[in-house]
Design a protein around this motif. Structure first.
Motif, PDB file in Angstrom:
ATOM      1  N   MET A 164       1.293  -1.404  -0.047  1.00 49.30           N
ATOM      2  CA  MET A 164       0.292  -0.010   0.084  1.00 49.30           C
ATOM      3  C   MET A 164       0.727   1.212   0.016  1.00 49.30           C
ATOM      4  SD  MET A 164      -2.656   1.585   2.718  1.00 49.30           S
ATOM      5  CE  MET A 164      -3.806   0.047   2.774  1.00 49.30           C
ATOM      6  N   ASN A 165       0.592   1.894  -1.365  1.00 50.17           N
ATOM      7  CA  ASN A 165       1.602   3.346  -1.080  1.00 50.17           C
ATOM      8  C   ASN A 165       1.661   4.544  -0.046  1.00 50.17           C
ATOM      9  OD1 ASN A 165      -0.812   4.992  -2.426  1.00 50.17           O
ATOM     10  ND2 ASN A 165       0.651   3.792  -4.641  1.00 50.17           N
ATOM     11  N   SER A 166       1.739   6.061  -0.289  1.00 49.33           N
ATOM     12  CA  SER A 166       1.661   6.137   1.274  1.00 49.33           C
ATOM     13  C   SER A 166      -0.041   7.382   0.149  1.00 49.33           C
ATOM     14  CB  SER A 166       2.817   7.793   0.888  1.00 49.33           C
ATOM     15  OG  SER A 166       2.952   8.274   0.002  1.00 49.33           O
ATOM     16  N   TRP A 167      -0.068   7.145  -0.739  1.00 44.36           N
ATOM     17  CA  TRP A 167      -1.211   8.365  -0.950  1.00 44.36           C
ATOM     18  C   TRP A 167      -2.534   7.377  -0.830  1.00 44.36           C
ATOM     19  CZ3 TRP A 167      -1.085  12.715  -1.288  1.00 44.36           C
ATOM     20  CH2 TRP A 167      -0.459  13.620  -1.784  1.00 44.36           C
ATOM     21  N   GLU A 168      -2.419   5.807  -1.249  1.00 47.96           N
ATOM     22  CA  GLU A 168      -3.622   4.980  -0.932  1.00 47.96           C
ATOM     23  C   GLU A 168      -4.273   5.124   1.006  1.00 47.96           C
ATOM     24  OE1 GLU A 168      -1.127   1.474  -1.902  1.00 47.96           O
ATOM     25  OE2 GLU A 168      -2.912   1.491  -4.525  1.00 47.96           O
ATOM     26  N   SER A 169      -2.873   4.921   1.179  1.00 43.99           N
ATOM     27  CA  SER A 169      -2.524   5.293   2.611  1.00 43.99           C
ATOM     28  C   SER A 169      -3.410   6.330   3.409  1.00 43.99           C
ATOM     29  CB  SER A 169      -1.097   5.128   3.877  1.00 43.99           C
ATOM     30  OG  SER A 169      -1.008   3.942   3.268  1.00 43.99           O
ATOM     31  N   SER A 193     -11.727 -11.901  -2.305  1.00 43.38           N
ATOM     32  CA  SER A 193     -11.407 -12.625  -3.365  1.00 43.38           C
ATOM     33  C   SER A 193     -10.432 -13.032  -3.812  1.00 43.38           C
ATOM     34  CB  SER A 193     -12.637 -12.321  -4.340  1.00 43.38           C
ATOM     35  OG  SER A 193     -11.222 -10.245  -5.049  1.00 43.38           O
ATOM     36  N   HIS A 194      -9.314 -12.574  -3.837  1.00 46.59           N
ATOM     37  CA  HIS A 194      -8.006 -13.418  -3.443  1.00 46.59           C
ATOM     38  C   HIS A 194      -7.228 -13.752  -2.957  1.00 46.59           C
ATOM     39  CE1 HIS A 194      -9.167 -10.955  -7.599  1.00 46.59           C
ATOM     40  NE2 HIS A 194      -9.091 -12.195  -8.676  1.00 46.59           N
ATOM     41  N   ASP A 195      -7.609 -13.699  -1.803  1.00 48.14           N
ATOM     42  CA  ASP A 195      -6.869 -13.935  -0.872  1.00 48.14           C
ATOM     43  C   ASP A 195      -5.464 -12.511  -0.464  1.00 48.14           C
ATOM     44  OD1 ASP A 195      -6.409 -14.586   2.191  1.00 48.14           O
ATOM     45  OD2 ASP A 195      -5.591 -16.038   1.553  1.00 48.14           O
ATOM     46  N   ARG A 196      -5.657 -10.905  -0.921  1.00 51.89           N
ATOM     47  CA  ARG A 196      -4.962 -10.671  -0.852  1.00 51.89           C
ATOM     48  C   ARG A 196      -4.500  -9.535  -0.377  1.00 51.89           C
ATOM     49  NH1 ARG A 196      -4.713 -10.166  -6.835  1.00 51.89           N
ATOM     50  NH2 ARG A 196      -5.183  -9.094  -7.068  1.00 51.89           N
ATOM     51  N   GLU A 197      -3.199  -9.031   1.087  1.00 50.91           N
ATOM     52  CA  GLU A 197      -3.593  -8.414   1.036  1.00 50.91           C
ATOM     53  C   GLU A 197      -2.481  -6.740   1.329  1.00 50.91           C
ATOM     54  OE1 GLU A 197      -3.175  -9.103   5.619  1.00 50.91           O
ATOM     55  OE2 GLU A 197      -3.193 -11.192   5.066  1.00 50.91           O
ATOM     56  N   ASN A 198      -2.431  -5.533   1.630  1.00 52.48           N
ATOM     57  CA  ASN A 198      -1.050  -4.736   1.439  1.00 52.48           C
ATOM     58  C   ASN A 198      -1.372  -4.189   2.647  1.00 52.48           C
ATOM     59  OD1 ASN A 198       0.966  -3.451   0.222  1.00 52.48           O
ATOM     60  ND2 ASN A 198      -0.908  -3.710  -2.300  1.00 52.48           N
ATOM     61  N   ILE A 199      -0.390  -3.442   2.723  1.00 47.50           N
ATOM     62  CA  ILE A 199       0.068  -2.643   3.981  1.00 47.50           C
ATOM     63  C   ILE A 199       0.705  -1.181   3.977  1.00 47.50           C
ATOM     64  CG2 ILE A 199      -0.311  -4.643   5.506  1.00 47.50           C
ATOM     65  CD1 ILE A 199       2.712  -5.060   6.168  1.00 47.50           C
ATOM     66  N   SER A 200       0.570  -0.477   4.572  1.00 42.82           N
ATOM     67  CA  SER A 200       1.543   0.796   4.855  1.00 42.82           C
ATOM     68  C   SER A 200       2.624   0.547   5.337  1.00 42.82           C
ATOM     69  CB  SER A 200       0.739   2.203   5.152  1.00 42.82           C
ATOM     70  OG  SER A 200       1.103   1.616   6.925  1.00 42.82           O
ATOM     71  N   PRO A 201       3.812   1.458   4.665  1.00 48.00           N
ATOM     72  CA  PRO A 201       5.541   1.328   5.049  1.00 48.00           C
ATOM     73  C   PRO A 201       5.306   1.235   6.689  1.00 48.00           C
ATOM     74  CG  PRO A 201       5.277   3.046   2.952  1.00 48.00           C
ATOM     75  CD  PRO A 201       3.700   2.423   3.528  1.00 48.00           C
ATOM     76  N   GLY A 202       4.347   1.822   7.131  1.00 53.94           N
ATOM     77  CA  GLY A 202       4.996   2.196   8.581  1.00 53.94           C
ATOM     78  C   GLY A 202       4.468   1.458   9.150  1.00 53.94           C
ATOM     79  N   LYS A 234       9.558  -2.820  -0.362  1.00 51.14           N
ATOM     80  CA  LYS A 234       9.916  -3.550  -1.575  1.00 51.14           C
ATOM     81  C   LYS A 234       9.793  -4.261  -2.711  1.00 51.14           C
ATOM     82  CE  LYS A 234      12.931   1.340  -1.396  1.00 51.14           C
ATOM     83  NZ  LYS A 234      13.989   2.118  -2.214  1.00 51.14           N
ATOM     84  N   SER A 235      10.766  -4.741  -1.866  1.00 56.98           N
ATOM     85  CA  SER A 235      10.252  -7.015  -3.096  1.00 56.98           C
ATOM     86  C   SER A 235       9.759  -7.161  -2.807  1.00 56.98           C
ATOM     87  CB  SER A 235      11.850  -7.234  -2.732  1.00 56.98           C
ATOM     88  OG  SER A 235      11.269  -7.603  -1.252  1.00 56.98           O
ATOM     89  N   ILE A 236       9.262  -7.744  -1.286  1.00 58.02           N
ATOM     90  CA  ILE A 236       7.696  -7.801  -1.453  1.00 58.02           C
ATOM     91  C   ILE A 236       6.317  -7.618  -1.774  1.00 58.02           C
ATOM     92  CG2 ILE A 236       6.530  -9.962   0.277  1.00 58.02           C
ATOM     93  CD1 ILE A 236       9.402  -9.807   1.824  1.00 58.02           C
ATOM     94  N   PRO A 237       5.815  -7.622  -2.527  1.00 52.89           N
ATOM     95  CA  PRO A 237       4.771  -7.213  -3.046  1.00 52.89           C
ATOM     96  C   PRO A 237       3.598  -7.306  -2.258  1.00 52.89           C
ATOM     97  CG  PRO A 237       4.361  -8.783  -4.556  1.00 52.89           C
ATOM     98  CD  PRO A 237       5.445  -9.229  -3.213  1.00 52.89           C
ATOM     99  N   ASN A 238       3.118  -8.234  -1.584  1.00 54.08           N
ATOM    100  CA  ASN A 238       1.812  -8.365  -0.496  1.00 54.08           C
ATOM    101  C   ASN A 238       1.831  -8.379   0.916  1.00 54.08           C
ATOM    102  OD1 ASN A 238      -0.393  -7.730  -2.764  1.00 54.08           O
ATOM    103  ND2 ASN A 238       0.726  -9.626  -3.600  1.00 54.08           N
ATOM    104  N   LEU A 239       2.494  -7.383   1.270  1.00 49.88           N
ATOM    105  CA  LEU A 239       2.495  -8.498   2.702  1.00 49.88           C
ATOM    106  C   LEU A 239       1.109  -8.044   3.697  1.00 49.88           C
ATOM    107  CD1 LEU A 239       5.663  -5.826   4.218  1.00 49.88           C
ATOM    108  CD2 LEU A 239       5.753  -8.286   3.294  1.00 49.88           C
ATOM    109  N   SER A 240       1.654  -9.192   4.322  1.00 51.29           N
ATOM    110  CA  SER A 240       0.075  -9.540   4.893  1.00 51.29           C
ATOM    111  C   SER A 240       0.372  -9.403   6.995  1.00 51.29           C
ATOM    112  CB  SER A 240      -0.128 -11.318   5.190  1.00 51.29           C
ATOM    113  OG  SER A 240      -1.154 -11.789   5.971  1.00 51.29           O
TER     114      SER A 240
END
Length: 349
Positions: A1-6, A160-169, A182-188
């Protein structure tokens, strides 16, 4: 999740109250977005014709204070910083002392989202938290947590895809390094839930989805970082995107640190049980002694006594019975209060 999405997640708080304030500033001090309590009116939202700057919202002399705190937080790799600012009240040009927490939302640590409130509010809380929080949430609970610098970060979940995303903080709090983020696209964040809490949180999340958002997602649980640090958190979430058929496509939410609150609860609970047992033992010990006194009085009643002595024995017997009744009533009320308290604790859990 990038900063603007946050920031979009936090913006869904839709803060509209006179008490709660929100503003986003870029590195130069230009206002990118804000609520209606900031800046001159009606040109506030007409950015094309007349951009709004820091000095339109706060005393210009406060800019140095703001910049010093921003740079200090940036150099110390802090996710946010606090600062008190004199807010200009338009159109009368008076000022109000306000306290703010600014969150970095750009990679260059220049653009910041600020959440503020008057230091000495003239009015009681009148908080409008929009659709992000509905009637099932305790509004003050979230507001107080945000103002106490307990916000850990934001999350998104595609069920639906069991996919997560989190902010850098949040990723940093969970122990991930910059290169991993940066390297892991979908941190949970769900993979870090304590195993004893996982089923309960999963069921609460499923209940939210099954009720099509009518039942809010709010859950307290423990989260474990990569270095095994345990943190108590409260998660707020909301489904923000639905399919035409009514299936949830995207949930967004945030995590707040409640570790200190939980420590206090545990301390209170432990001391409650200690005091409960102590009171139980003392009360029954006193009743045992009262029973001994009454037994002695019954023995004395079998003997003859002078009128004055008999009168005193009757008084002692009456007072002893009254004391015994008071102890029984106290024990009964204590048991009832304890049961009520324990039901409340179980309900909170």
């Amino acid at each position: 999740m990038n900063s603007w999405e946050s920031i979009q997640v936090l913006s869904q708080l839709a803060i509209t109250s006179e008490y709660f304030l929100q503003v986003t500033l870029d590195k130069s001090g230009r206002v990118l977005s804000s609520d209606s309590g900031i800046g001159p009116v009606p040109s506030l939202f007409d950015y094309k014709e007349k951009p709004i700057f820091f000095a339109d919202c706060f005393l210009s002399s406060e800019w140095t204070k703001y910049e010093n705190q921003r740079i200090k937080a940036w150099k110390n790799s802090h996710q946010s910083f606090f600062v008190e600012l004199q807010k200009i009240n338009h159109p009368d040009e008076t000022t109000t002392l306000t306290k703010w927490e600014f969150f970095f939302i750009s990679e260059d640590f220049g653009t910041c989202l600020g959440i503020g409130h008057p230091v000495d509010p003239l009015k009681p809380y009148s908080l409008g938290l929009g659709e992000f929080i509905d009637g099932n949430f305790n509004n003050n609970e979230l507001v107080d947590s945000l103002l106490e610098n307990k916000l850990l970060g934001f999350w998104k979940f595609d069920p639906s895809h069991d996919r997560e995303n989190i902010s850098p903080g949040l990723a940093q709090m969970l122990g991930y390094q910059t290169d991993e983020i940066k390297s892991i696209p979908n941190l949970s964040w769900q993979r870090h839930i304590h195993h004893e809490d996982l089923n309960r949180v999963s069921n609460q999340l499923k209940s939210h989805l099954k009720t099509k958002g009518n039942l809010s997602f709010r859950s307290e649980f423990r989260i474990i970082s990569k270095n095994n640090q345990v943190t108590w958190v409260i998660a707020f979430g909301k489904t923000t995107d639905w399919s035409p058929e009514g299936y949830p496509l995207m949930l967004q939410g945030l995590l707040i640190d409640i570790t200190e609150k939980k420590k206090q609860e545990i301390w209170i609970r432990e001391h409650h049980y200690f005091l409960r047992d102590l009171a139980f033992q003392q009360s029954h010990s006193l009743r045992a002694r009262v029973a001994n006194i009454m037994g002695i009085l019954e023995i004395l009643e079998t003997e003859s006594h002078a009128p004055e002595t008999q009168k005193l024995l009757n008084i002692i017997k009456t007072e002893t019975k009254m004391l015994d009744n008071s102890l029984k009533k106290s024990i009964k009320e204590s048991v009832q209060q304890n049961q009520s308290w324990e039901r409340g604790i179980q309900g909170e859990g």
